[in-house]
Design an enzyme around this catalytic site. Structure first.
Site, mmCIF file in Angstrom:
data_model
loop_
_atom_site.group_PDB
_atom_site.id
_atom_site.type_symbol
_atom_site.label_atom_id
_atom_site.label_comp_id
_atom_site.label_asym_id
_atom_site.label_seq_id
_atom_site.Cartn_x
_atom_site.Cartn_y
_atom_site.Cartn_z
ATOM 1 C CB CYS A 86 27.145 13.149 11.887
ATOM 2 S SG CYS A 86 25.586 13.633 11.120
ATOM 3 N N GLY A 144 56.155 12.962 -4.914
ATOM 4 C CA GLY A 144 54.714 12.775 -5.080
ATOM 5 C C GLY A 144 53.988 14.083 -4.850
#
EC number: 4.1.1.20
Length: 446
Positions: free
Chosen positions: A346, A277
């Site tokens: 944040c 992959g």
């Protein structure tokens, strides 16, 4: 090797300047190189050609339809771990008989979809799943092609969050308990069991764990055959590591990996299934981001960019290293600054690089995060109500948007208030303007 190089002072993807893509599509944006995808597949396929192995691309690494199609055109099969990935592989043109369905938590609906599609093999990971597969197959009037994934209890010496072959991991059946489960499966009329599957982890940087796992698989096959079971397929998974730029030494090559397979398993007369992959797509993709601010802190200098951990989760999730380069080639002799490259989310973990030497940059400059083709866009989210980034594929001197950028309006359109709430007036979601950023192009349409 990849096809991202500086040309006339600016980074290009094949023959397309990164700057042109950013100006056309906006940032952040993933960029994939067709030539790199094709080269990586051909190098891997050539290394294992004499083994007669079926190469099934692990779609979880990057499920973009264009990426899967690029590999399918070269003859790749697919390793899928969800009903959605199964549909992606089929739509991309992967023949069902070249698809293997893996995954520890397949639902009844997913098992039925795999049987209905006619996949090559379903890799069963627990006794309850085996019983459910038997029930589903009988209800559909057929026998399901299956292998049992065994857990060889081998330390892959990789990050703990991507290790899958230890006894404490959730994957597979303990290899010493496998003969008992094979005996039970043989008595189930809805199961056609003829294979063994194994996968010990991702981003392995040495071959020895593969060798150890393969020898245990060899011993298991001998035991199962002695018990009268026909073992015709061996699914060896994937996991071979790629260079991110912080390795201590050279990594094993596909040739080294093939040699380990050949030494342990070549004489077992089984159809081998391999599931690369990251190896195929990792270096074929980059994430392009624009500098918003350069903030001089008390102890650190922060380069704040418009990409964030929702776009590329690996550094926050795995403390992963990604090489970061400026789109404009630095002048000879330029002195780098030690900076932190961070996003606007944040969270302190929204950090792509900490205390990293980087040529001086200013607001508006483009940075390119390398080796982002695997587990980048496929793991992205809309955290902080940030729309998913666009994805672009390049071939020679042409490029095309292969996933459109989401907008905030797209995110809100899928949300609804319950009937006992009234929309605030005078604004409604349909009428609320969605601001477009001239700097980031976060909501620009390609």
């Amino acid at each position: 090797m990849d096809h991202f190089d500086y040309r006339a002072g600016y980074l290009a993807a094949e023959n397309v300047p990164i700057r042109r893509i950013a100006e056309t599509v906006g940032t952040p944006v993933y960029v994939y190189s067709t030539a790199t995808l094709e080269r990586h597949f051909r190098v891997f396929a050539a290394a294992v050609a004499d083994l007669g192995a079926l190469v099934c691309y692990a779609v979880k690494a990057n499920g973009n339809l264009a990426v899967v199609r690029a590999l399918a055109r070269l003859g790749a099969g697919a390793d899928v771990v969800s009903g959605g990935e199964l549909q992606t592989a089929l739509v991309a043109g992967v023949p069902a008989e070249r698809i293997v369905f893996s995954g520890v938590g397949k639902s009844e609906e997913e098992l039925a979809a795999a049987i209905s599609a006619g996949v090559m093999q379903i890799n069963v990971e627990s006794e309850p799943e085996l019983r459910l597969l038997n029930q589903v197959a009988l209800a559909m009037g057929c026998r399901a092609p299956a292998a049992i994934r065994v857990n060889p209890d081998v330390d892959a010496h990789t990050h703990e969050k991507i290790s899958t072959g230890l006894s404490e991991n959730k994957f597979g059946i303990d290899w010493t308990a496998a003969p008992r489960l094979y005996a039970r499966a043989a008595a189930m009329p809805g199961i056609r069991l003829n294979g063994v599957a194994v996968h010990i982890g991702s981003q392995l940087t040495c071959v020895e764990p593969f060798r150890e796992a393969f020898h245990r698989v060899r011993d298991l096959v001998a035991m199962l055959r002695a018990d009268g079971h026909s073992i015709d397929t061996l699914d060896l998974g994937g996991g071979l590591g790629i260079p991110y730029g912080n390795e201590d030494g050279p990594l094993p090559s596909p040739v080294d990996y093939a040699a380990a397979i050949r030494h342990a398993l070549a004489d077992l007369r089984c159809q081998l299934i391999l599931e690369p992959g990251r190896l195929l797509v990792g270096n074929a993709g980059v994430l392009v981001t624009r500098v918003l601010y350069v903030k001089e802190g008390t102890a650190r200098t922060f380069v704040i960019v418009d990409a964030a951990m929702n776009d590329l989760m690996r550094p926050a999730l795995y403390d992963a290293f990604h090489h970061i380069v400026p789109e404009r080639q630095p002048a000879c002799g330029v002195v780098p600054r030690v900076v932190d490259v961070v996003g606007p989310i944040c969270e302190t973990s929204d950090t792509f690089a900490a205390e990293r030497p980087l040529p001086p940059v200013v607001a508006g400059d483009l940075l390119v995060i390398r080796t982002a083709g695997a587990y980048g866009a496929s793991m992205a989210s809309s955290y902080n109500a940030r729309p998913l980034a666009a994805e672009v594929m390049v071939s020679g001197d042409a490029f095309a948007v292969v996933r459109e950028r989401e907008t905030v309006a797209d995110l809100l359109a899928r949300q609804h208030l319950p009937p006992w709430f009234e929309w605030p007036t005078p604004a409604t979601p349909a009428a609320t303007p969605v601001a477009k950023s001239a700097t980031s192009g976060a909501d620009a349409q390609p």
